[in-house]
Design a protein around this motif. Sequence first.
Motif, PDB file in Angstrom:
ATOM      1  N   ILE A 129       0.855  -1.187   0.000  1.00 29.51           N
ATOM      2  CA  ILE A 129       0.000   0.000   0.000  1.00 29.51           C
ATOM      3  C   ILE A 129       0.892   1.238   0.000  1.00 29.51           C
ATOM      4  N   ARG A 130       0.703   2.113  -0.986  1.00 30.57           N
ATOM      5  CA  ARG A 130       1.556   3.283  -1.154  1.00 30.57           C
ATOM      6  C   ARG A 130       1.206   4.373  -0.137  1.00 30.57           C
ATOM      7  N   THR A 131       2.199   5.073   0.324  1.00 33.07           N
ATOM      8  CA  THR A 131       1.988   6.185   1.261  1.00 33.07           C
ATOM      9  C   THR A 131       2.605   7.485   0.756  1.00 33.07           C
ATOM     10  N   SER A 132       3.158   7.463  -0.459  1.00 31.20           N
ATOM     11  CA  SER A 132       3.848   8.644  -0.984  1.00 31.20           C
ATOM     12  C   SER A 132       3.126   9.195  -2.211  1.00 31.20           C
ATOM     13  N   LEU A 133       3.601  10.316  -2.718  1.00 25.14           N
ATOM     14  CA  LEU A 133       3.065  10.892  -3.945  1.00 25.14           C
ATOM     15  C   LEU A 133       3.453  10.025  -5.138  1.00 25.14           C
ATOM     16  N   PRO A 134       2.687  10.039  -6.227  1.00 28.54           N
ATOM     17  CA  PRO A 134       1.488  10.852  -6.442  1.00 28.54           C
ATOM     18  C   PRO A 134       0.263  10.260  -5.767  1.00 28.54           C
ATOM     19  N   LEU A 135      -0.722  11.138  -5.518  1.00 29.53           N
ATOM     20  CA  LEU A 135      -1.985  10.686  -4.950  1.00 29.53           C
ATOM     21  C   LEU A 135      -2.786   9.930  -6.011  1.00 29.53           C
ATOM     22  N   PRO A 136      -3.666   9.031  -5.603  1.00 26.68           N
ATOM     23  CA  PRO A 136      -4.441   8.260  -6.575  1.00 26.68           C
ATOM     24  C   PRO A 136      -5.466   9.128  -7.296  1.00 26.68           C
ATOM     25  N   SER A 137      -5.746   8.801  -8.537  1.00 26.33           N
ATOM     26  CA  SER A 137      -6.755   9.530  -9.300  1.00 26.33           C
ATOM     27  C   SER A 137      -8.149   9.090  -8.854  1.00 26.33           C
ATOM     28  N   GLY A 138      -9.154   9.868  -9.235  1.00 26.69           N
ATOM     29  CA  GLY A 138     -10.524   9.517  -8.891  1.00 26.69           C
ATOM     30  C   GLY A 138     -10.939   8.188  -9.498  1.00 26.69           C
ATOM     31  N   THR A 139     -10.464   7.928 -10.717  1.00 27.77           N
ATOM     32  CA  THR A 139     -10.781   6.664 -11.386  1.00 27.77           C
ATOM     33  C   THR A 139     -10.181   5.482 -10.641  1.00 27.77           C
ATOM     34  N   GLU A 140      -8.928   5.634 -10.213  1.00 29.76           N
ATOM     35  CA  GLU A 140      -8.272   4.560  -9.467  1.00 29.76           C
ATOM     36  C   GLU A 140      -9.005   4.279  -8.158  1.00 29.76           C
ATOM     37  N   ILE A 141      -9.387   5.342  -7.466  1.00 26.48           N
ATOM     38  CA  ILE A 141     -10.097   5.183  -6.199  1.00 26.48           C
ATOM     39  C   ILE A 141     -11.427   4.461  -6.419  1.00 26.48           C
ATOM     40  N   PHE A 142     -12.159   4.861  -7.461  1.00 26.81           N
ATOM     41  CA  PHE A 142     -13.463   4.265  -7.734  1.00 26.81           C
ATOM     42  C   PHE A 142     -13.358   2.760  -7.979  1.00 26.81           C
ATOM     43  N   TRP A 143     -12.469   2.357  -8.878  1.00 27.87           N
ATOM     44  CA  TRP A 143     -12.364   0.942  -9.224  1.00 27.87           C
ATOM     45  C   TRP A 143     -11.826   0.107  -8.070  1.00 27.87           C
ATOM     46  N   GLN A 144     -10.933   0.687  -7.281  1.00 29.82           N
ATOM     47  CA  GLN A 144     -10.418  -0.075  -6.136  1.00 29.82           C
ATOM     48  C   GLN A 144     -11.472  -0.218  -5.049  1.00 29.82           C
ATOM     49  N   LEU A 145     -12.246   0.842  -4.798  1.00 32.38           N
ATOM     50  CA  LEU A 145     -13.317   0.742  -3.806  1.00 32.38           C
ATOM     51  C   LEU A 145     -14.366  -0.275  -4.245  1.00 32.38           C
ATOM     52  N   LEU A 146     -14.671  -0.300  -5.533  1.00 39.87           N
ATOM     53  CA  LEU A 146     -15.622  -1.276  -6.051  1.00 39.87           C
ATOM     54  C   LEU A 146     -15.089  -2.699  -5.853  1.00 39.87           C
ATOM     55  N   THR A 147     -13.798  -2.884  -6.119  1.00 38.08           N
ATOM     56  CA  THR A 147     -13.162  -4.190  -5.913  1.00 38.08           C
ATOM     57  C   THR A 147     -13.199  -4.587  -4.450  1.00 38.08           C
ATOM     58  N   TYR A 148     -12.873  -3.637  -3.577  1.00 33.04           N
ATOM     59  CA  TYR A 148     -12.871  -3.931  -2.142  1.00 33.04           C
ATOM     60  C   TYR A 148     -14.267  -4.316  -1.666  1.00 33.04           C
ATOM     61  N   PHE A 149     -15.290  -3.623  -2.186  1.00 29.62           N
ATOM     62  CA  PHE A 149     -16.659  -3.912  -1.782  1.00 29.62           C
ATOM     63  C   PHE A 149     -17.059  -5.329  -2.194  1.00 29.62           C
ATOM     64  N   LEU A 150     -16.726  -5.721  -3.419  1.00 29.90           N
ATOM     65  CA  LEU A 150     -17.105  -7.044  -3.915  1.00 29.90           C
ATOM     66  C   LEU A 150     -16.369  -8.150  -3.164  1.00 29.90           C
ATOM     67  N   VAL A 151     -15.070  -7.924  -2.897  1.00 30.81           N
ATOM     68  CA  VAL A 151     -14.283  -8.923  -2.166  1.00 30.81           C
ATOM     69  C   VAL A 151     -14.805  -9.059  -0.743  1.00 30.81           C
ATOM     70  N   GLU A 152     -15.080  -7.934  -0.100  1.00 28.53           N
ATOM     71  CA  GLU A 152     -15.583  -7.963   1.275  1.00 28.53           C
ATOM     72  C   GLU A 152     -16.971  -8.583   1.335  1.00 28.53           C
ATOM     73  N   ASP A 153     -17.770  -8.283   0.327  1.00 35.27           N
ATOM     74  CA  ASP A 153     -19.122  -8.833   0.240  1.00 35.27           C
ATOM     75  C   ASP A 153     -19.086 -10.362   0.246  1.00 35.27           C
ATOM     76  N   TYR A 154     -18.211 -10.920  -0.544  1.00 33.01           N
ATOM     77  CA  TYR A 154     -18.080 -12.374  -0.655  1.00 33.01           C
ATOM     78  C   TYR A 154     -17.512 -12.978   0.632  1.00 33.01           C
ATOM     79  N   ALA A 155     -16.402 -12.397   1.113  1.00 36.29           N
ATOM     80  CA  ALA A 155     -15.731 -12.947   2.299  1.00 36.29           C
ATOM     81  C   ALA A 155     -16.589 -12.809   3.551  1.00 36.29           C
ATOM     82  N   ASN A 156     -17.245 -11.656   3.699  1.00 37.90           N
ATOM     83  CA  ASN A 156     -18.072 -11.427   4.886  1.00 37.90           C
ATOM     84  C   ASN A 156     -19.234 -12.406   4.938  1.00 37.90           C
TER      85      ASN A 156
END
Length: 235
Positions: A58-85
């Motif tokens: 997990i990156r902690t330095s610049l550059p900051l993530p773009s809005g597109t990157e954030i959207f697709w990663q949050l969607l991925t996290y939601f689907l993975v958590e949905d299944y595992a939970n």
Amino acid sequence: MIMELVRSKKIDNFKIQPKIKNSLSDMLDCYRKVLKTFVIAVVPLQIFSYPVIEMIGIRTSLPLPSGTEIFWQLLTYFLVEDYANYWMHRLLHQKWGYENIHRVHHEYTAPIGFAAPYAHWAEVIILGFASFLGPLIAPGHMITFWLWMIVRQMEAIETHSGYDFPWSPLKYIPFYGGAVFHDYHHYVGEKSQRIPVQEGSFREDKGKNEAKVSKVECSRLNSTQDESLSREPGV
């Protein structure tokens, strides 16, 4: 908390189990127990979190993530958590898991926002891993990780709020049962393995239609309850 204390007819229109009333002392007691569990389970995890976050990339330095990157990663996290939970939660509703761990969370048959993290310390770790699994599989930036944890906690509080607000943005999620379905899930406790939205493609309910049935059923059953009870007798 404020709505629960003020309680008027207008507010009760959105309350899923309107016969149930929670006093200030009840809610503060729940908060106190949640803090105790966090000290036992969450603080040690926080102490060791940095080397783990660094190790998985997990990156902690610049550059900051773009809005597109954030959207697709949050969607991925939601689907993975949905299944595992779903599967972890289902296991916790098996006899041993429920009696020794998950029963604590179901002490609140009419949940409140503070009851979202109210659980056995082992459950906090088990279901917490489901939330961490997405970033583990698809690591991104720390900003995205923080945002995911915030969104996930907000969703958990909303589903445990005990209120069904028509303006909730979560209502726009297809097949989402929300607070109505999860409230009924708490009401029936061990007798139910039918979990709200964290069911993904393996869900046993039919989403919003089932949630409407749950609200009617919860209201019917609740009409016979004592108005001062929100937890199981003897808890």
